[in-house]
Every structure is written in C-alpha cells, then in structure tokens.
Design a protein around this motif. Sequence first.
Motif, short mmCIF file in Angstrom:
data_model
loop_
_atom_site.label_atom_id
_atom_site.label_comp_id
_atom_site.label_asym_id
_atom_site.label_seq_id
_atom_site.Cartn_x
_atom_site.Cartn_y
_atom_site.Cartn_z
N LEU A 146 -6.60 6.36 -4.99
CA LEU A 146 -7.42 6.00 -3.82
C LEU A 146 -8.78 6.68 -3.88
O LEU A 146 -8.88 7.80 -4.36
N ASP A 148 -5.17 4.81 5.74
CA ASP A 148 -4.54 3.65 5.10
C ASP A 148 -5.44 2.42 5.17
O ASP A 148 -6.54 2.46 5.73
N ALA A 149 -4.97 1.32 4.61
CA ALA A 149 -5.79 0.11 4.52
C ALA A 149 -6.10 -0.51 5.89
O ALA A 149 -7.01 -1.32 6.01
N TRP A 183 0.17 11.81 -4.29
CA TRP A 183 -0.60 10.72 -3.71
C TRP A 183 -1.90 10.46 -4.45
O TRP A 183 -2.42 9.36 -4.43
N LEU A 188 -5.15 11.07 4.71
CA LEU A 188 -5.01 9.75 4.13
C LEU A 188 -5.44 8.76 5.21
O LEU A 188 -4.99 8.87 6.35
N PRO A 225 -9.10 1.99 2.17
CA PRO A 225 -8.40 3.26 2.38
C PRO A 225 -9.06 4.39 1.61
O PRO A 225 -9.94 4.15 0.77
N ARG A 226 -8.60 5.63 1.87
CA ARG A 226 -9.10 6.80 1.15
C ARG A 226 -8.12 7.96 1.24
O ARG A 226 -7.28 8.01 2.13
N PHE A 231 0.83 -1.20 0.00
CA PHE A 231 0.00 0.00 0.00
C PHE A 231 0.87 1.26 0.00
O PHE A 231 0.69 2.15 -0.82
N ARG A 253 2.82 2.37 -3.15
CA ARG A 253 2.05 3.16 -4.11
C ARG A 253 2.17 4.65 -3.82
O ARG A 253 1.92 5.49 -4.69
#
Length: 121
Positions: free
Chosen positions: A81, A108-109, A76, A106, A89-90, A20, A23
Amino acid sequence: MADRITANLPSRDFGATEAFYARLGFTRQWRDEGWMILKRGVLELEFFPHPDLVPGESWFSACIRVDDVDTLHTEWQAAGLPGDHRAIPRLTGFFQPGEAPRMFALVDADGSLLRCMGNGG
C-alpha cells in the motif's frame, strides 16, 4: 466465548472490501447482502453496505490493539500500500501523537481509518 466488541465499518462494495482485506490476511466469516464479517486471528471487522460513501469524506474509524504492533506493521507492508498521506488506501509508518501510544494507521479503500497500536498503549 469471551466478551468482545467489534468495529462496524462501511463498504461501498463487499467484494472489493473482502479482496482488499484479504491482502492483509483477513478471511470471510459471514456474508450476505446486508452484512459481512472478516477475521484475521482474533481481529474481527464487520461491514455494512454504504454504496454512496465518498472515501475522501469518510469519518469512520476503529482502533486495533495487538500484542506485537511491529510484526503487524511488517506483515501489512507486504500488501504494497502507498504511504502518501493523501492516498486512499494507504499504510503509514509509526508515529506517536503527544502522550498517545506509538501507532501506525491503515486507511482502507473506503476511507475508514484503523489506528493500530500495542495492547499496552
């Protein structure tokens, strides 16, 4: 080395967390079964195993302060996302809560929240 402090965040799976953050331009600096360090330039995040974490219930967070928050957001965004406020995530757009600095977020997952703002704010 200059004095510093780094965020310590949970990871349900180090491989998935590393993929993740790759990226977003982070690379592995250290990894064993109990700890992982990812770095992007001077930005450094450390992770500990938390296999039972429920991302939607996570309360873990950190602030990232950079000289050029607009460029970071643009870079990013290339990760593709979602921006939906419920997605995990977002990546959000910019916002400014009250008198706080202008920032974006952000998630995360694993549900950790990273508030990203300029160094001046």
